[in-house]
Scaffold this motif. Structure first.
Motif, short mmCIF file in Angstrom:
data_model
loop_
_atom_site.label_atom_id
_atom_site.label_comp_id
_atom_site.label_asym_id
_atom_site.label_seq_id
_atom_site.Cartn_x
_atom_site.Cartn_y
_atom_site.Cartn_z
N ALA A 116 57.92 -16.00 37.18
CA ALA A 116 56.95 -16.39 38.21
C ALA A 116 55.58 -15.85 37.84
CB ALA A 116 57.38 -15.84 39.57
N GLY A 117 54.56 -16.47 38.43
CA GLY A 117 53.20 -15.95 38.34
C GLY A 117 52.57 -16.11 36.97
N PRO A 118 51.74 -15.12 36.59
CA PRO A 118 50.92 -15.25 35.38
C PRO A 118 51.74 -15.43 34.10
CG PRO A 118 50.29 -13.30 36.63
CD PRO A 118 51.47 -13.88 37.32
N GLY A 134 50.54 -21.50 27.96
CA GLY A 134 49.46 -21.39 26.99
C GLY A 134 50.00 -21.34 25.56
N THR A 135 51.09 -20.61 25.39
CA THR A 135 51.71 -20.52 24.06
C THR A 135 52.21 -21.89 23.62
OG1 THR A 135 52.44 -18.29 24.58
CG2 THR A 135 53.52 -19.37 22.73
N ILE A 136 52.85 -22.60 24.54
CA ILE A 136 53.37 -23.94 24.20
C ILE A 136 52.21 -24.85 23.79
CG2 ILE A 136 54.47 -26.01 25.18
CD1 ILE A 136 56.28 -24.07 26.80
N ARG A 137 51.12 -24.79 24.56
CA ARG A 137 49.97 -25.64 24.21
C ARG A 137 49.43 -25.31 22.84
NH1 ARG A 137 48.18 -25.16 29.69
NH2 ARG A 137 48.72 -27.08 30.77
N SER A 138 49.33 -24.01 22.51
CA SER A 138 48.76 -23.69 21.20
C SER A 138 49.71 -24.06 20.07
CB SER A 138 48.30 -22.23 21.13
OG SER A 138 49.39 -21.39 21.08
N LEU A 139 51.02 -23.99 20.30
CA LEU A 139 51.97 -24.42 19.26
C LEU A 139 51.79 -25.90 18.96
CD1 LEU A 139 55.23 -22.67 20.51
CD2 LEU A 139 53.98 -22.17 18.41
N VAL A 140 51.57 -26.65 20.02
CA VAL A 140 51.44 -28.10 19.89
C VAL A 140 50.08 -28.47 19.29
CG1 VAL A 140 51.16 -30.17 21.31
CG2 VAL A 140 53.06 -28.63 21.73
N GLU A 141 49.03 -27.90 19.87
CA GLU A 141 47.68 -28.33 19.48
C GLU A 141 47.22 -27.74 18.16
OE1 GLU A 141 45.40 -27.41 22.99
OE2 GLU A 141 46.57 -28.85 24.17
N VAL A 181 62.99 -28.68 28.24
CA VAL A 181 63.74 -28.85 29.48
C VAL A 181 63.12 -27.95 30.53
CG1 VAL A 181 65.94 -28.30 30.60
CG2 VAL A 181 65.93 -29.52 28.43
N GLU A 182 62.82 -28.49 31.68
CA GLU A 182 62.20 -27.68 32.75
C GLU A 182 62.78 -28.00 34.12
OE1 GLU A 182 60.48 -25.27 33.73
OE2 GLU A 182 59.78 -24.50 31.82
N GLN A 183 63.20 -26.96 34.84
CA GLN A 183 63.55 -27.09 36.25
C GLN A 183 62.27 -27.13 37.07
OE1 GLN A 183 66.10 -27.08 38.51
NE2 GLN A 183 67.66 -27.34 36.93
N ASN A 184 61.28 -26.41 36.57
CA ASN A 184 59.99 -26.36 37.25
C ASN A 184 59.23 -27.65 36.92
OD1 ASN A 184 57.29 -25.87 37.95
ND2 ASN A 184 57.54 -23.67 37.68
N VAL A 185 59.34 -28.61 37.83
CA VAL A 185 58.81 -29.96 37.57
C VAL A 185 57.31 -29.89 37.30
CG1 VAL A 185 58.53 -32.29 38.50
CG2 VAL A 185 60.60 -30.98 38.99
N ASP A 186 56.64 -29.04 38.06
CA ASP A 186 55.19 -28.94 37.91
C ASP A 186 54.82 -28.49 36.50
OD1 ASP A 186 52.65 -29.14 39.11
OD2 ASP A 186 52.54 -26.94 39.04
N VAL A 187 55.48 -27.46 36.01
CA VAL A 187 55.22 -26.96 34.65
C VAL A 187 55.55 -28.04 33.62
CG1 VAL A 187 56.03 -25.32 32.90
CG2 VAL A 187 55.55 -24.52 35.22
N GLY A 188 56.73 -28.65 33.79
CA GLY A 188 57.18 -29.67 32.83
C GLY A 188 56.22 -30.83 32.76
N VAL A 189 55.75 -31.26 33.91
CA VAL A 189 54.86 -32.43 33.96
C VAL A 189 53.47 -32.08 33.43
CG1 VAL A 189 53.67 -33.97 35.59
CG2 VAL A 189 56.13 -33.63 35.77
N ARG A 190 53.00 -30.89 33.75
CA ARG A 190 51.66 -30.49 33.26
C ARG A 190 51.62 -30.42 31.74
NH1 ARG A 190 50.63 -25.27 36.47
NH2 ARG A 190 48.90 -24.92 35.06
#
Ligand SMILES: Nc1ncnc2c1ncn2[C@@H]1O[C@H](COP(=O)(O)OP(=O)(O)OP(=O)(O)O)[C@@H](O)[C@H]1O
Ligand SMILES: [Mg+2]
Length: 236
Positions: free
Chosen positions: A167-169, A176-183, A192-201
């Motif tokens: 949770a939280g930060p 942020g780590t996932i974005r930098s791995l990708v970009e 796979v994400e249970q947290n729909v908001d995170v998965g969709v973002r």
């Protein structure tokens, strides 16, 4: 050509059919997100790709090669990384030794450099080098598990609920780590994400899995609005 493709994937545990023909793709430098209720078959899909669950029909194609039912060790060497659900680390070993184990398939001279990369990515691990993994917080442990997986610089990363139970930060940090791995590194991610908001973002493409089938595929944009999400998926 997608980096990863599953074609009509079938997986069963004994007589119990779990995946009923899942077809999807992951592109280089993109995130494909899988969303679905508990027991839908999300982890089974990832395990089928990675070679932990036996595929009984269809195909897994990685980097243009059929890798269906290849052993995990061969898949790792080919460039497939796997982050298991729940952040698995060796509890009684230090942070440093866990990272070393993550790099077990590397030539010895590459290990220190890759460890330093992991410490740069997750400074908290640097400060805890000598601590046993079981003294880490849940978020720190998840970072260690991810750091171990990244030691081998995978081209494709299979991530099973990287923010689960967090949770939280710390969620923002993992995103942020996932974005930098990708970009920055062009890694393709099956997330796979249970947290729909995170998965969709994070997603470039989204698939919703229900009872081992894809019941919705589309642009994450369509799922950003909570009302549309409820209507389309029955998920809050
Ligand atoms: N090794 C196994 N042997 C038998 N059945 C299993 C095995 N692993 C999973 N299952 C069953 O397969 C189904 C799908 O499980 P899976 O772990 O893929 O779900 P999931 O979508 O990842 O759920 P969660 O969100 O809870 O992690 C469940 O009914 C589960 O009980
Ligand atoms: Mg699961």
């Amino acid at each position: 050509m997608p980096l990863l493709e599953t074609r009509d994937l079938l997986v069963s545990y004994g007589p119990k059919q779990i995946l009923n023909g899942v077809s999807l793709g992951v592109d280089e430098g993109k995130v494909t997100t899988i969303i679905g209720h508990n027991g839908a078959g999300k982890s089974t899909l990832i395990k089928g790709v990675y070679g932990i669950a036996r595929v009984t029909g269809g195909a897994v194609v990685f980097d243009g090669r059929d890798i269906t039912n290849h052993a995990p060790y061969d898949n790792i060497k080919a460039g497939v990384g796997y982050l298991a659900q729940g952040g698995q680390v060796f509890a009684d070993l230090s942070v440093e030794d866990n990272l070393k184990l993550g790099g077990y398939a590397l030539p010895n001279d590459l290990v220190p450099e890759r460890m330093e990369q992991a410490y740069r990515m997750f400074p908290i691990l640097d400060r805890r080098r000598r601590s046993d993994a079981d003294t880490l917080s849940g978020g720190e442990r998840q970072m260690l598990a991810l750091g171990m997986t990244l030691m081998l610089k995978p081209k494709l990363l299979l991530m099973d609920e990287p923010t689960g139970a967090l949770a939280g930060p710390v969620i923002e940090q993992i995103m942020g780590t996932i974005r930098s791995l990708v970009e920055e590194m062009g890694v393709g991610i099956l997330l796979v994400e249970q947290n729909v908001d995170v998965g969709v973002r994070l997603a470039d493409a989204v698939h919703v899995v229900e009872a081992g089938k894809v019941i919705f595929s589309g642009d994450p944009q369509e799922l950003r609005d909570p009302e549309a999400r409820r209507r389309l998926l029955g998920l809050a």
